[in-house]
Motif scaffolding. Structure first.
Motif, short mmCIF file in Angstrom:
data_model
loop_
_atom_site.label_atom_id
_atom_site.label_comp_id
_atom_site.label_asym_id
_atom_site.label_seq_id
_atom_site.Cartn_x
_atom_site.Cartn_y
_atom_site.Cartn_z
N MET A 1 -2.23 -3.00 57.89
CA MET A 1 -3.59 -2.58 58.26
C MET A 1 -4.50 -3.78 58.53
SD MET A 1 -4.31 0.55 55.59
CE MET A 1 -5.93 0.84 56.30
N LEU A 2 -4.34 -4.83 57.72
CA LEU A 2 -5.21 -5.99 57.87
C LEU A 2 -4.96 -6.74 59.17
CD1 LEU A 2 -4.99 -7.32 54.21
CD2 LEU A 2 -7.06 -6.46 55.33
N LEU A 3 -3.72 -6.67 59.69
CA LEU A 3 -3.36 -7.41 60.91
C LEU A 3 -3.32 -6.52 62.14
CD1 LEU A 3 -0.52 -9.68 59.47
CD2 LEU A 3 -2.84 -10.37 60.07
N ASP A 4 -3.47 -5.21 61.96
CA ASP A 4 -3.40 -4.28 63.08
C ASP A 4 -4.61 -4.46 63.99
OD1 ASP A 4 -2.94 -2.25 64.83
OD2 ASP A 4 -2.66 -0.69 63.31
N SER B 1 -5.61 2.84 63.26
CA SER B 1 -6.00 4.24 63.41
C SER B 1 -7.29 4.54 62.66
CB SER B 1 -4.87 5.15 62.87
OG SER B 1 -4.58 4.81 61.52
N VAL B 2 -7.52 3.78 61.58
CA VAL B 2 -8.76 3.90 60.83
C VAL B 2 -9.43 2.54 60.83
CG1 VAL B 2 -9.83 4.41 58.60
CG2 VAL B 2 -7.80 5.69 59.34
N GLU B 3 -10.66 2.46 61.34
CA GLU B 3 -11.34 1.18 61.44
C GLU B 3 -11.76 0.68 60.04
OE1 GLU B 3 -15.14 -0.89 63.74
OE2 GLU B 3 -14.55 1.18 64.21
N ASP C 1 -15.98 -5.02 54.07
CA ASP C 1 -15.79 -4.75 52.64
C ASP C 1 -14.41 -4.13 52.39
OD1 ASP C 1 -18.23 -5.76 51.95
OD2 ASP C 1 -19.25 -3.81 51.93
N ASP C 2 -13.98 -3.24 53.29
CA ASP C 2 -12.65 -2.64 53.15
C ASP C 2 -11.57 -3.71 53.19
OD1 ASP C 2 -13.70 -0.08 53.02
OD2 ASP C 2 -13.49 0.28 55.18
N ALA D 1 -15.24 -14.82 51.51
CA ALA D 1 -15.03 -13.72 50.57
C ALA D 1 -13.55 -13.38 50.43
CB ALA D 1 -15.81 -12.48 51.02
N LYS D 2 -12.75 -13.70 51.45
CA LYS D 2 -11.34 -13.32 51.46
C LYS D 2 -10.40 -14.46 51.14
CE LYS D 2 -12.23 -9.74 54.97
NZ LYS D 2 -13.67 -9.96 55.01
N VAL D 3 -10.78 -15.69 51.48
CA VAL D 3 -9.88 -16.83 51.34
C VAL D 3 -9.41 -17.07 49.90
CG1 VAL D 3 -9.75 -19.35 51.52
CG2 VAL D 3 -10.54 -18.01 53.46
N PRO D 4 -10.29 -17.04 48.88
CA PRO D 4 -9.81 -17.32 47.52
C PRO D 4 -8.63 -16.45 47.08
CG PRO D 4 -12.20 -17.36 47.56
CD PRO D 4 -11.77 -16.85 48.91
#
Length: 297
Positions: free
Chosen positions: A1-4, A8-10, A14-15, A81-84
């Motif tokens: 989902m993270l790389l798609d 199908s769902v945006e 935050d998600d 926010a995501k890298v750590p």
């Protein structure tokens, strides 16, 4: 989902952040690590069967992440926010199976590109783990990569000091002072003439940017503390090293003694001013303690 690219769902930002944190938590759990801090500090003992199961999980995770992990890092490398959480996943993978050189380069880019505390500490934590937990040629590569990061920060600091001296913005100086500070929390960093430049720059900021002064003093203090640690723990003391250290200690004392009286009551009431006053006040007794060790040596 993270790389798609066409999900199908945006996903909202935050998600995506929560998914990455969830992924990191699942990886930790799969290899037997605690997900949440525990008040019970007793060491967790595992049976041989459990250890084998955790090691098999580590290998499975590594194989599964071979392709996707670098893509995730590349996609979110500029997102603090995501890298750590992403970077810490590497600590729970089988480094002998993984293309370590490629990932080390990405962590170096993240460290030298971003400036927030969590990202810096996560990158250094992962790099330090690689330097101590793997052996042979891969370990040599990790140590060289760590040295490249040090050299990169020192180079950026020298350029930033020149820019500030020419009247330009202090942003680059503050960010790279924070990077150097995080590295010095882990290890000694040779500074050569940079220490003297820090002292001169501190004098120029006595009545203005407290954040700059704060991190200049913090880095000067850590350098003196590490240098003293090397002398106290060494088998012999070289006169040149001791003379240089005594001079730098005196410079730091002078800066601390000169700066604190310049903080007005109004400045101390601000968040940054209060932090700086607290740090300066704490330096004095610690340096006096170090002085006693110094004299004993």
């Amino acid at each position: 989902m993270l790389l798609d690219e066409n999900p199908s769902v945006e996903l909202t930002e935050d998600d995506a952040t929560n998914l990455i944190r969830l992924l990191s938590a699942y990886v930790k759990k799969a290899v037997g690590e605690k997900i949440l801090p525990s008040t019970d500090n007793r060491k967790l003992y595992c049976t041989k069967a459990q250890k084998d199961a955790f090691e098999n999980s580590r290998c499975d995770i590594t194989v599964a992440m071979m392709k996707n992990y670098p893509q995730l890092l590349r996609k979110y490398i500029a997102d603090k926010a995501k890298v750590p959480a992403l970077v810490e996943i590497m600590m729970h993978m089988d480094l002998d199976l993984y293309f370590l050189k490629r990932q080390e380069q990405l962590m170096k880019e993240a460290f030298l590109k971003l400036g927030d505390k969590d990202t810096l500490r996560s990158c250094l934590k992962a790099l330090n783990f690689c330097c101590t937990e793997i052996k042979g040629e891969a370990q040599d590569f990790c140590l060289n990569k760590f040295k490249e990061i040090e050299d990169g920060v020192i180079s950026k600091l020298k350029n930033a000091l020149k820019e500030v001296a020419e009247g330009e913005d202090e942003y680059s100086l503050v960010v790279n002072l924070k990077r150097l500070y995080e590295i010095q929390l882990l290890k000694f960093v040779p500074m050569d003439s940079l220490y003297e430049e820090f002292a001169a720059t501190t004098e120029g900021f006595q009545n203005s940017n407290h954040e700059v002064v704060s991190f200049l003093l913090l880095n000067m203090y850590l350098h003196v503390a590490w240098s003293l640690h090397a002398i106290v723990g060494g088998e012999s003391v070289h006169e040149a090293s001791l003379s240089s250290l005594l001079l730098r200690r005196t410079m730091l004392f002078n800066q601390l003694g000169h700066f604190l009286p310049h903080l007005s009551q109004g400045e101390r009431s601000t968040k940054v001013g209060n932090q700086l006053a607290s740090r300066v006040s704490l330096f004095q007794p610690v340096l006096i303690l170090l002085q006693s060790k110094w004299d004993d040596k």
